[in-house]
Design a protein around this motif. Sequence first.
Motif, PDB file in Angstrom:
ATOM      1  N   SER A 292       0.860  -1.184   0.000  1.00 34.24           N
ATOM      2  CA  SER A 292       0.000   0.000   0.000  1.00 34.24           C
ATOM      3  C   SER A 292       0.893   1.230   0.000  1.00 34.24           C
ATOM      4  CB  SER A 292      -0.902  -0.001   1.241  1.00 34.24           C
ATOM      5  OG  SER A 292      -1.753  -1.122   1.246  1.00 34.24           O
ATOM      6  N   VAL A 293       0.793   2.050  -1.038  1.00 30.72           N
ATOM      7  CA  VAL A 293       1.592   3.271  -1.169  1.00 30.72           C
ATOM      8  C   VAL A 293       0.846   4.380  -0.436  1.00 30.72           C
ATOM      9  CG1 VAL A 293       2.633   4.919  -2.780  1.00 30.72           C
ATOM     10  CG2 VAL A 293       2.458   2.481  -3.411  1.00 30.72           C
TER      11      VAL A 293
ATOM     12  N   LEU B 217      -2.504   5.922  -2.122  1.00 29.90           N
ATOM     13  CA  LEU B 217      -2.304   6.365  -3.503  1.00 29.90           C
ATOM     14  C   LEU B 217      -2.445   5.194  -4.474  1.00 29.90           C
ATOM     15  CD1 LEU B 217       0.802   8.691  -3.106  1.00 29.90           C
ATOM     16  CD2 LEU B 217      -1.562   9.374  -3.466  1.00 29.90           C
ATOM     17  N   ALA B 218      -1.921   4.052  -4.067  1.00 21.78           N
ATOM     18  CA  ALA B 218      -1.998   2.840  -4.884  1.00 21.78           C
ATOM     19  C   ALA B 218      -1.823   1.641  -3.967  1.00 21.78           C
ATOM     20  CB  ALA B 218      -0.911   2.841  -5.961  1.00 21.78           C
ATOM     21  N   SER B 219      -2.321   0.504  -4.416  1.00 19.51           N
ATOM     22  CA  SER B 219      -2.066  -0.738  -3.692  1.00 19.51           C
ATOM     23  C   SER B 219      -1.945  -1.868  -4.703  1.00 19.51           C
ATOM     24  CB  SER B 219      -3.158  -1.022  -2.659  1.00 19.51           C
ATOM     25  OG  SER B 219      -4.415  -1.125  -3.286  1.00 19.51           O
ATOM     26  N   PHE B 220      -1.158  -2.853  -4.335  1.00 21.29           N
ATOM     27  CA  PHE B 220      -0.861  -3.978  -5.205  1.00 21.29           C
ATOM     28  C   PHE B 220      -1.010  -5.278  -4.416  1.00 21.29           C
ATOM     29  CE2 PHE B 220       1.852  -0.372  -6.149  1.00 21.29           C
ATOM     30  CZ  PHE B 220       1.693  -0.193  -7.518  1.00 21.29           C
TER      31      PHE B 220
ATOM     32  N   LEU C 274      -0.503  -8.995  -9.176  1.00 18.39           N
ATOM     33  CA  LEU C 274      -1.733  -9.682  -9.567  1.00 18.39           C
ATOM     34  C   LEU C 274      -2.890  -8.708  -9.729  1.00 18.39           C
ATOM     35  CD1 LEU C 274      -1.461 -12.695  -7.083  1.00 18.39           C
ATOM     36  CD2 LEU C 274      -0.771 -12.639  -9.498  1.00 18.39           C
ATOM     37  N   THR C 275      -2.981  -7.726  -8.824  1.00 19.06           N
ATOM     38  CA  THR C 275      -4.019  -6.684  -8.919  1.00 19.06           C
ATOM     39  C   THR C 275      -3.401  -5.348  -8.555  1.00 19.06           C
ATOM     40  OG1 THR C 275      -4.791  -6.805  -6.617  1.00 19.06           O
ATOM     41  CG2 THR C 275      -5.836  -8.301  -8.209  1.00 19.06           C
ATOM     42  N   LEU C 276      -4.030  -4.296  -9.046  1.00 23.00           N
ATOM     43  CA  LEU C 276      -3.564  -2.939  -8.757  1.00 23.00           C
ATOM     44  C   LEU C 276      -4.768  -2.030  -8.616  1.00 23.00           C
ATOM     45  CD1 LEU C 276      -2.297  -0.034  -9.840  1.00 23.00           C
ATOM     46  CD2 LEU C 276      -2.063  -1.264 -11.953  1.00 23.00           C
ATOM     47  N   HIS C 277      -4.690  -1.153  -7.616  1.00 19.00           N
ATOM     48  CA  HIS C 277      -5.719  -0.132  -7.381  1.00 19.00           C
ATOM     49  C   HIS C 277      -4.981   1.195  -7.284  1.00 19.00           C
ATOM     50  CE1 HIS C 277      -8.416  -3.438  -6.355  1.00 19.00           C
ATOM     51  NE2 HIS C 277      -7.381  -3.929  -5.701  1.00 19.00           N
TER      52      HIS C 277
END
Length: 179
Positions: free
Chosen positions: A80-81, A125-128, A149-152
């Motif tokens: 988690s950024v 800001l982003a999560s992977f 596998l996933t990105l938000h």
Amino acid sequence: MDVDNSTTVRPVADARSLRRAFGTFATGVTVVTTGGDTPHAMTANSFTSVSLDPPLVLICVDRGAVMHRCLTETGYFGVSVLAAHQEDAALHFANRWRTLGAAQFDDVDWLPGGLTGVPLLDGTLASFECELWRTYDGGDHTIFIGKILTLHQQTDRDALLVFKGKFRQLSPDWSEVPA
């Protein structure tokens, strides 16, 4: 020829000097998480992109850290950024004396990853979500490379940074970034 006399050149003498020198490189702040029977999290700034094809990121974890064992056992992790308003979460997951296990997430907003179920912090800001892809020896750390596998992503927030051992904020004007 001008000489900059403010620069000090010396051999690497101790970890404290090295840490101080590394601290002059401003980095983003992340929280790395694992799920499974005993979820765990840690604050980290040793995170970077590696490849677009395949999509890979890396994190570096001290061999003595609880996270090292968790990553090795589960094979999946989240990153988690953190956004500027998440300094408290960064401090919480950096605290070595916090309660471990699922209880460490009680005071933090998070969601389970849609594919792996690893905890991902909310409002970042982003999560992977990542699957462990490779590991490499990195001295007293292990370099873990994860396949994304996933990105938000949420770009309308300011970034949390660390520079010289202190949290800072970066407020970019996203409208000026070329498409």
